[in-house]
Design an enzyme around this catalytic site. Structure first.
Site, PDB file in Angstrom:
ATOM      1  N   THR A 119     -13.847 -11.832  11.351  1.00 27.12           N
ATOM      2  CA  THR A 119     -13.543 -11.068  12.561  1.00 27.12           C
ATOM      3  C   THR A 119     -14.711 -10.187  12.978  1.00 27.12           C
ATOM      4  OG1 THR A 119     -11.206 -11.019  11.944  1.00 27.12           O
ATOM      5  CG2 THR A 119     -11.939  -9.409  13.589  1.00 27.12           C
ATOM      6  N   ASP A 139      -9.419 -13.563  20.508  1.00 26.57           N
ATOM      7  CA  ASP A 139      -9.081 -13.281  19.111  1.00 26.57           C
ATOM      8  C   ASP A 139     -10.289 -13.665  18.284  1.00 26.57           C
ATOM      9  OD1 ASP A 139      -8.132 -13.032  16.571  1.00 26.57           O
ATOM     10  OD2 ASP A 139      -6.460 -14.435  16.800  1.00 26.57           O
ATOM     11  N   LEU A 140     -11.031 -12.675  17.839  1.00 26.15           N
ATOM     12  CA  LEU A 140     -12.289 -12.942  17.136  1.00 26.15           C
ATOM     13  C   LEU A 140     -12.081 -13.483  15.732  1.00 26.15           C
ATOM     14  CD1 LEU A 140     -14.112  -9.883  18.580  1.00 26.15           C
ATOM     15  CD2 LEU A 140     -14.874 -12.245  18.870  1.00 26.15           C
ATOM     16  N   GLY A 151     -13.369   1.312  21.670  1.00 25.06           N
ATOM     17  CA  GLY A 151     -13.625   0.394  22.769  1.00 25.06           C
ATOM     18  C   GLY A 151     -13.162   0.933  24.105  1.00 25.06           C
ATOM     19  N   TYR A 193     -11.932 -10.268  -4.838  1.00 19.95           N
ATOM     20  CA  TYR A 193     -11.920  -9.491  -3.593  1.00 19.95           C
ATOM     21  C   TYR A 193     -11.689  -8.010  -3.833  1.00 19.95           C
ATOM     22  CZ  TYR A 193     -10.534  -8.163   1.190  1.00 19.95           C
ATOM     23  OH  TYR A 193     -10.433  -7.576   2.433  1.00 19.95           O
TER      24      TYR A 193
END
Length: 327
Positions: A138, A88-89, A41, A192
Site C-alpha cells: 500500500t 485502492d493502492l 491528505g 513479521y
C-alpha cells in the site's frame, strides 16, 4: 512581520507557508492520494485550494469520504476546481486503473505536483490481493504503479519548463528498519513485526524519491520525501492502542531519541508537504528528505539515502509489479 523562510520550523502552519508560496501554487495541477476527512491528505488539499491552483485531483479508496472532502473544499473555496478519483493502492489493478483514468483525461494535459500521501501504519500481518505484505504494497508498490501511469503527464509539464514534483510522504519511522531485500513479505508473516514492516515501507518511500530524482532529474522532474511529524488527530493509527504507542514514542525506543518529540496539529503536519511540493529553494536538493519544513539530511539513516539501494529497490519494484518505467 510577514512570514518568510526564516519562520520555517516544526510548528509552522501550512496556511502560512502556502500564502508565502502563493505564486508557486497558483495555476498548478496537483494530484493527492490518501484524501479523507480530517487527515493529512484533506488538510493539504484544503491548504492548497486556498492559493488558486488550476486543478486539485483528490484520490482515495472511499468515494463517500472523498466526496465529503470535495464538498468541504468547495464550501470554503467556491471557485476551486476539484476532481475526485477512486483508488485502492493495495490493489495493483486499482492503482493502474486510477492512474490510467487521470492519464487519459483531456482536461488534465499535465501534472505539476503529485503527492503520494496515502499510507497505513503498523497493521497486523496481512497480504494484499496481489500477494504482498500490506504495508509495503500500500505505502510503496501501489504508489510505484500509480506514479508510473502518471509519468507521461508529469513529463509533459517538465518539457515546458514547469519543473514538476513528486512528493512521497515517509516518516522518521524509516529509522526503525531498512528494506528486507530477500524477504519483503517477512516469510508470509512468520518473521513479521508491524513496526519493522512499517519502517521498511517508509524507507521505500525515501528510496523511491531518491531514484526518481536520479532517473528524471536531468529531464526537469523533482522528487522529495517528507516526515510530517507526530500527528495524533488522524485515522492512521486508529487500530493501535494509543497509550502503548505514546509510551513507545516517548521511551528510549523512539526512532529519534535526540530530537525533541512534539505533537503537531494537522496544519503543522502538512506544512512540510507544502514546502516539498512548491518551494523553489529546495530544487538543489532533489531527492532529499524533509522534516519540519527543511531538508533534514542529519535525520536520515544511511540505508534510506543510498543511491545503489534506491536503484535496487527500483528494479525490485518493477519486477514485483510488472510495471517498467520508460527511460
Amino acid at each position: 512581520m510577514p512570514f518568510s523562510r526564516a519562520d520555517y520550523k516544526n510548528t509552522s502552519d501550512a496556511n502560512d507557508v502556502a500564502r508565502f508560496l502563493h505564486d508557486e501554487i497558483a495555476g498548478k495541477t496537483v494530484v493527492i492520494t490518501g484524501v479523507s476527512p480530517k487527515t493529512l491528505g484533506s488538510e493539504f488539499a484544503l491548504t492548497v485550494a486556498g492559493q488558486a491552483p488550476k486543478l486539485l485531483v483528490i484520490a482515495a479508496r472511499n468515494v463517500e469520504k472523498l466526496t465529503k472532502v470535495a464538498e468541504e473544499i468547495k464550501a470554503k473555496y467556491p471557485d476551486a476546481n476539484v476532481k475526485t478519483l477512486q483508488v485502492d493502492l493495495a490493489s495493483f489493478e486499482s492503482a493502474k486503473k486510477a492512474g490510467d483514468e487521470i492519464a487519459s483525461c483531456e482536461d488534465v494535459p499535465m501534472i505539476d505536483v503529485l503527492v503520494n500521501n496515502a499510507g497505513i501504519m503498523a497493521q497486523p500481518y496481512s497480504k494484499t490481493v496481489d500477494g504482498f505484505e500490506s504495508q509495503f504494497a500500500t505505502n510503496h508498490l501501489g504508489h510505484f504503479i500509480f506514479t508510473k501511469r502518471l509519468m507521461p503527464k508529469i513529463l509533459a509539464a517538465a518539457r515546458v519548463g514547469r519543473e514538476p514534483r513528486i512528493v512521497n510522504i515517509s516518516s522518521n519511522g524509516h529509522r526503525i528498519y531498512g528494506i528486507n531485500w530477500d524477504d519483503v513479505n517477512f516469510s508470509d508473516g512468520k518473521t513479521y513485526d508491524p513496526w519493522m514492516a512499517y519502517g521498511q515501507s517508509k524507507t521505500a518511500n525515501m528510496l523511491f524519491s531518491l531514484a526518481l530524482a536520479e532517473r528524471y532529474g536531468g529531464r526537469g522532474v523533482y522528487s522529495f520525501s517528507v516526515h510530517p511529524g507526530l500527528i495524533v488527530d488522524t485515522n492512521l493509527g486508529a487500530h493501535l492502542d494509543k497509550e502503548a504507542v505514546m509510551e513507545l514514542l516517548f521511551s528510549d525506543q523512539t526512532p529519534e531519541p535526540d530530537i525533541p518529540l512534539i505533537q503537531k496539529t494537522l496544519q503543522q503536519g502538512v506544512s512540510t508537504h507544502v514546502v516539498a511540493a512548491f518551494d523553489p529553494e529546495i530544487k538543489k536538493d532533489n531527492g532529499k528528505y524533509l522534516a519540519d519544513c527543511i531538508v533534514a539530511d542529519h535525520r536520515v539513516k544511511d540505508w534510506a539515502a543510498d543511491k545503489s539501494s534506491a536503484k535496487r529497490l527500483w528494479e525490485l519494484s518493477e519486477q514485483l509489479t510488472g510495471e517498467k518505467y520508460d527511460e
